[in-house]
Design a protein around this motif. Structure first.
Motif, mmCIF file in Angstrom:
data_model
loop_
_atom_site.group_PDB
_atom_site.id
_atom_site.type_symbol
_atom_site.label_atom_id
_atom_site.label_comp_id
_atom_site.label_asym_id
_atom_site.label_seq_id
_atom_site.Cartn_x
_atom_site.Cartn_y
_atom_site.Cartn_z
ATOM 1 N N LYS A 5 -33.951 -55.554 -185.138
ATOM 2 C CA LYS A 5 -33.342 -56.618 -185.924
ATOM 3 C C LYS A 5 -34.389 -57.148 -186.894
ATOM 4 C CE LYS A 5 -30.288 -58.275 -182.222
ATOM 5 N NZ LYS A 5 -29.944 -59.457 -181.377
ATOM 6 N N ILE A 6 -33.972 -57.357 -188.122
ATOM 7 C CA ILE A 6 -34.868 -57.899 -189.143
ATOM 8 C C ILE A 6 -34.314 -59.241 -189.590
ATOM 9 C CG2 ILE A 6 -35.870 -57.541 -191.433
ATOM 10 C CD1 ILE A 6 -35.536 -54.524 -190.951
ATOM 11 N N ASN A 7 -35.084 -60.294 -189.367
ATOM 12 C CA ASN A 7 -34.675 -61.648 -189.731
ATOM 13 C C ASN A 7 -35.287 -61.990 -191.089
ATOM 14 O OD1 ASN A 7 -34.423 -64.470 -190.029
ATOM 15 N ND2 ASN A 7 -34.315 -64.752 -187.816
ATOM 16 N N ARG A 8 -34.465 -61.986 -192.120
ATOM 17 C CA ARG A 8 -34.957 -62.253 -193.473
ATOM 18 C C ARG A 8 -35.475 -63.682 -193.629
ATOM 19 N NH1 ARG A 8 -32.454 -58.721 -197.541
ATOM 20 N NH2 ARG A 8 -30.803 -57.447 -196.646
ATOM 21 N N GLU A 11 -35.331 -59.988 -203.482
ATOM 22 C CA GLU A 11 -34.600 -60.800 -202.507
ATOM 23 C C GLU A 11 -33.648 -59.968 -201.652
ATOM 24 O OE1 GLU A 11 -34.680 -64.339 -201.842
ATOM 25 O OE2 GLU A 11 -36.618 -63.878 -202.771
ATOM 26 N N GLY A 12 -33.600 -58.664 -201.920
ATOM 27 C CA GLY A 12 -32.774 -57.791 -201.090
ATOM 28 C C GLY A 12 -31.417 -57.449 -201.674
ATOM 29 N N TYR A 13 -31.145 -57.887 -202.906
ATOM 30 C CA TYR A 13 -29.874 -57.551 -203.538
ATOM 31 C C TYR A 13 -29.956 -56.184 -204.216
ATOM 32 C CZ TYR A 13 -29.164 -62.611 -203.083
ATOM 33 O OH TYR A 13 -29.064 -63.888 -202.603
ATOM 34 N N VAL A 52 -39.523 -59.255 -187.208
ATOM 35 C CA VAL A 52 -38.913 -58.000 -186.768
ATOM 36 C C VAL A 52 -38.802 -58.066 -185.247
ATOM 37 C CG1 VAL A 52 -39.123 -55.489 -186.676
ATOM 38 C CG2 VAL A 52 -39.892 -56.732 -188.716
ATOM 39 N N ILE A 53 -37.592 -57.899 -184.736
ATOM 40 C CA ILE A 53 -37.352 -57.980 -183.297
ATOM 41 C C ILE A 53 -36.938 -56.603 -182.792
ATOM 42 C CG2 ILE A 53 -36.016 -59.099 -181.473
ATOM 43 C CD1 ILE A 53 -35.509 -61.374 -183.569
ATOM 44 N N LEU A 56 -30.545 -58.229 -190.337
ATOM 45 C CA LEU A 56 -30.212 -56.804 -190.462
ATOM 46 C C LEU A 56 -30.402 -56.143 -189.104
ATOM 47 C CD1 LEU A 56 -32.071 -55.829 -193.766
ATOM 48 C CD2 LEU A 56 -29.603 -55.966 -193.459
ATOM 49 N N LYS A 57 -29.484 -55.268 -188.727
ATOM 50 C CA LYS A 57 -29.598 -54.562 -187.453
ATOM 51 C C LYS A 57 -29.554 -53.061 -187.712
ATOM 52 C CE LYS A 57 -27.285 -58.209 -184.794
ATOM 53 N NZ LYS A 57 -26.143 -58.524 -183.885
ATOM 54 N N VAL A 58 -30.595 -52.370 -187.268
ATOM 55 C CA VAL A 58 -30.648 -50.912 -187.372
ATOM 56 C C VAL A 58 -31.214 -50.392 -186.054
ATOM 57 C CG1 VAL A 58 -31.429 -48.920 -188.696
ATOM 58 C CG2 VAL A 58 -31.149 -51.120 -189.835
#
Length: 223
Positions: free
Chosen positions: A132-135, A23-25, A140-141, A126-128
């Motif tokens: 942008k990654i929308n969980r 889950e990303g933790y 993925v944008i 998430l922004k890198v």
């Protein structure tokens, strides 16, 4: 978001870790209360999942310390479902209570609910670099273009993005994405990483995934 899991049952530790990581933790583990408190001297966590029945310091005692002194919300795990135990757990300060055996999905639901109450929810975006990654939507944008990655590639990219500029080992990626032994998925991981790189390059992402020979990968953002 980093979560502490405390249980003297190694199988439970592994089960909870696998599902939380998916889950990303981030997860840190301890097998008893004293070990957990030692870990917390050097590590900050947003939530603790604590077994009640442990040698030495029991889960109720550890929960009091975590909630009253360290302001860490606690979900208690126990094989006992008696009302008296639940009452003792809530009096100790726990936010929630889950009886073993439990469904991993139910645990994840409760984790998210407690974190929301404490304002510590996992960021959905998430922004890198220009990515942008929308969980929530598995999108993925890149700049203003939305790209749908295959699910396994999305999971791997998300793991790397949560650890931007840090080396992520191959074994960690395999464990988080597949939850199985590394040998079976060594070549599969290589294939997926190559495809992710190709997609990022094709859509002009200014992030790169570097291979760290003999260890794993590191995602870095460009200017």
């Amino acid at each position: 978001m980093k979560i502490l899991v405390v249980d003297d049952d190694i199988d439970i530790l592994q089960l909870v870790k696998i599902h939380l990581i998916r889950e990303g933790y981030e997860v840190v583990q301890a097998q008893n209360g004293l070990e957990a408190l030692e870990l917390l001297k050097e590590t900050e966590v947003g939530l603790a999942i604590v077994d009640v029945m442990m040698p030495g310091m029991d889960g109720f005692s550890l929960t009091r310390i975590l909630t009253e002194e360290l302001d860490i919300p606690v979900i208690l795990l126990t094989a006992r479902g008696q009302l008296a135990d639940k009452e003792q757990g809530f009096k100790a300060g726990s936010e929630d209570y889950l009886v073993k055996p439990f469904e991993p999905k139910e645990l994840l639901f409760r984790v998210k609910a407690v974190l929301r109450r404490y304002g510590r929810s996992l960021e959905s975006i998430l922004k890198v670099g220009n990515v942008k990654i929308n969980r929530n939507d598995y999108e993925v944008i890149i700049d203003d273009e939305t790209i749908l990655f295959p699910l396994k590639e999305f999971e791997l990219l998300t793991i790397l993005a949560t650890r931007s500029n840090k080396v992520t080992s191959r074994s960690m990626l395999i464990e988080q994405a597949w939850g199985e032994d590394a040998e079976e998925h060594e070549m599969t991981l290589n294939t997926h990483m190559n495809r992710i790189r190709e997609r990022l390059k094709r859509h002009n992402a200014n992030i790169e995934i570097h291979t760290v020979r003999g260890i794993g990968y590191r995602l870095e953002a460009g200017s």
